[in-house]
Design an enzyme around this catalytic site. Structure first.
Site, PDB file in Angstrom:
ATOM      1  N   GLU A   1       0.253  11.139  -2.692  1.00 58.95           N
ATOM      2  CA  GLU A   1       0.585  11.102  -1.261  1.00 58.95           C
ATOM      3  C   GLU A   1       1.410  12.301  -0.815  1.00 58.95           C
ATOM      4  OE1 GLU A   1       3.971   8.753  -3.284  1.00 58.95           O
ATOM      5  OE2 GLU A   1       1.821   9.122  -3.579  1.00 58.95           O
TER       6      GLU A   1
ATOM      7  N   CYS B   1       2.282   5.657  -9.772  1.00 59.80           N
ATOM      8  CA  CYS B   1       3.454   5.727 -10.641  1.00 59.80           C
ATOM      9  C   CYS B   1       3.718   4.355 -11.269  1.00 59.80           C
ATOM     10  CB  CYS B   1       4.661   6.244  -9.859  1.00 59.80           C
ATOM     11  SG  CYS B   1       5.999   6.849 -10.910  1.00 59.80           S
TER      12      CYS B   1
ATOM     13  N   HIS C   1       2.232  11.264  -7.835  1.00 56.41           N
ATOM     14  CA  HIS C   1       2.333  10.845  -6.433  1.00 56.41           C
ATOM     15  C   HIS C   1       1.394  11.695  -5.564  1.00 56.41           C
ATOM     16  CE1 HIS C   1       5.817   8.098  -6.737  1.00 56.41           C
ATOM     17  NE2 HIS C   1       6.104   8.845  -7.796  1.00 56.41           N
TER      18      HIS C   1
END
Length: 547
Positions: A521, A380, A519
């Protein structure tokens, strides 16, 4: 029709209700049941989207664009069930819904009260999708006795009364402190917590007791007697070296069996725990160690980057290495040379964030990784800083910057390589935003598709050229500068389907340099590591052999 498990907490906060809920969900799955997990938070914020990471930890984003509590990340990582907007609610959202209905006249002029209007709104939320799964696990945030939590406790009491007998059970998580001076494990705090719970009409069917070590039988019997539960429903939750040991540890303690017994499900299906045995083996049996520097701005609270820390662990498990992640405050690099700080690490991550503080330090971290051939993952804001760094040092745009930090162009001239996103396409609709809009829920949120360039590194990593990932941002890299940057080696290897929004950048002639606007993750799991984190740790492992 789902069976409901309500998870409450007592004595102190941060005992691990979210982890216990997630582990129980995984164990019920291992026995062949379908599950969904929900979080009911008593705070008055509508959602955590506008809360500081220092206050509340990270904001977990769902595919459908909800900004939620980080516990939903635990739920997804342990069960693999994608969370939805309907899996997280706060007092703020509940009261907001009630007041909106009152303004519309939906209550036909009645006096609006906590009971029944607020509690009914909570019950309606709990019941959403109850026909979709075998078990619905609902965690109530905070602890028993918190004044803001009372409407939720009253709502689940009513909800259990409304359902058929045996369709709802209550699991209460408490603390058993060990007093070193006397050498005793104290049960009194748990007794008082259960007493408080019973005073508002709730009686626990199971007790899950956090402790530093095993609970002797004498204390189990005492808890069972004074808290009015069966001895085999007193479950020890001992401290663990890894959260991924939790499902196996709770199974050994008999948590899943106690839950099935409480619902009178007999005979109980045999659990298949191969997945978690493999996860545990990978956690504890590694072939080496890699050191990862996380250069961020919320480094004082590790929960601010919880999903990144867990995704790194998953990548380590996939490569059979232990990941030692260390948090470095990006502001340090604005005062000191970053080289001595970053040289000991095998790879660097620059995660997301908001605001100008620390950004110049993040740019220096990206420059270090690019020029020193150190594996780099920018997420990001971390991607945007990598693009600004490349623009400043590889092209003639030495004044490259972001509209997020340089709003008043009249006061400071700059090249807006990163700009405020004012419109984009979501599904078949166009979304429009202004700089002065409300901050809550106004970003580009949730899952969006991306198209990867044929032959790119990311296409090779993903094994496909079509992906979807979760976003949470309101600023974008401007494609007007795409040609200039690509001529200098920074490839735009992932784009939105309409070709307007850059999703991924990479440097081909670098060992591993990738920036992503989304993102990744948030979608990583211990039994299914995200491809980017898996390959990032592979590159770090390879680099560890070279340095």
């Amino acid at each position: 029709m789902a069976r409901f498990i309500f998870i409450t907490g007592g004595v102190v906060s941060s005992l691990g209700k979210g982890l216990a809920s997630a582990a129980l969900g995984a164990l019920l799955q291992a026995r062949g049941f379908s599950v969904r997990l929900r979080k009911l938070d008593p705070y008055l914020n509508v959602d955590p989207g506008t809360m500081s990471p220092f206050e509340h930890g990270e904001v977990f984003v769902t595919d459908d664009g909800a900004e939620t509590d980080l516990d939903l990340g635990h739920y997804e990582r342990f069960t693999g069930v994608a969370a939805r907007k309907t899996d997280s609610v706060s007092s703020g959202r509940i009261y907001s819904n009630v007041l909106e209905k009152e303004r519309r006249g939906d209550y036909l002029g009645k006096t609006i009260q906590v009971i029944p209007h607020v509690t009914n709104e909570i019950k309606d939320f709990i019941a959403i999708g109850e026909d979709e799964v075998d078990f619905m696990l609902c965690e109530i945030g905070g602890t028993v006795g918190d004044i803001e939590g009372l409407p939720f406790f009253e709502a689940i009491r009513q909800f259990a009364q409304d359902k058929a007998r045996g369709q709802c059970i209550f699991m209460h998580l408490t603390l058993l402190p060990f007093i070193k001076a006397s050498g005793e494990l104290k049960t009194k705090p748990t007794q008082h917590s259960v007493k408080e719970l019973r005073s508002i009409g709730l009686a626990p069917d199971l007790l899950v007791c956090r402790s530093e070590g095993p609970i002797p039988q004498k204390e189990r019997d005492k808890l069972a007697l004074f808290c009015n539960v069966r001895p085999d429903a007193v479950i020890a939750a001992q401290d663990l070296s890894s959260i991924y040991d939790a499902p196996l540890a709770y199974h050994r303690e008999g948590l899943d069996q106690a839950v099935l017994d409480a619902f009178e499900i007999s005979p109980a299906p045999r659990p298949i725990l191969d997945r978690w045995e493999d996860v545990s083996d990978r956690v504890h049996n590694s072939d080496g160690e890699v050191r990862i520097a996380i250069v961020g701005k919320y480094t004082q609270l590790e929960d601010a980057y919880k999903s990144i820390a867990e995704a790194l662990t998953h990548g380590g498990m996939a490569n059979r290495v232990k990941v030692k992640a260390e948090w470095i405050d990006a502001e340090i690099f604005e005062r000191e040379d970053c080289v001595p700080h970053l040289e000991p690490y095998h790879a660097i991550i620059v995660p997301g964030g908001f605001g100008e503080r620390g950004t110049e330090g993040k740019i220096k971290a990206a420059e270090f990784a690019r020029t020193r051939n150190v594996p780099y993952l920018g997420i990001c804001l971390g991607m945007q800083m990598a693009v600004i760094e490349a623009a400043r040092h590889l092209t003639d745009m030495t004044d490259a910057g972001s509209e997020e930090f340089d709003h008043e162009a009249g006061k400071k001239r700059f090249t807006p390589v990163v700009y405020h996103l004012k419109e984009w396409v979501q599904g078949n609709a166009k979304v429009e935003r202004a700089v002065d809009d409300d901050k809550g829920g106004t970003m580009r949120l949730g899952a969006y598709d991306a198209v990867l360039a044929e032959g790119s590194r990311v296409a090779e990593i993903y094994g496909t050229t079509n992906i979807d990932e979760r976003h949470r941002h309101r600023y974008e890299v401007d494609i007007r500068y795409k040609k200039q940057l690509e001529e200098k080696g920074l490839t735009f290897s992932g784009m939105s389907p309409d070709g307007r929004l850059p999703e991924i950048v990479e440097i081909k002639d670098h060992p591993w340099f990738i920036g992503v606007q989304f993102h990744p993750e948030l979608k990583s799991k211990p039994f299914e590591p995200h491809p980017l984190f898996r390959d990032f740790i592979r590159a770090a492992k390879e680099n560890s052999r070279l340095v």
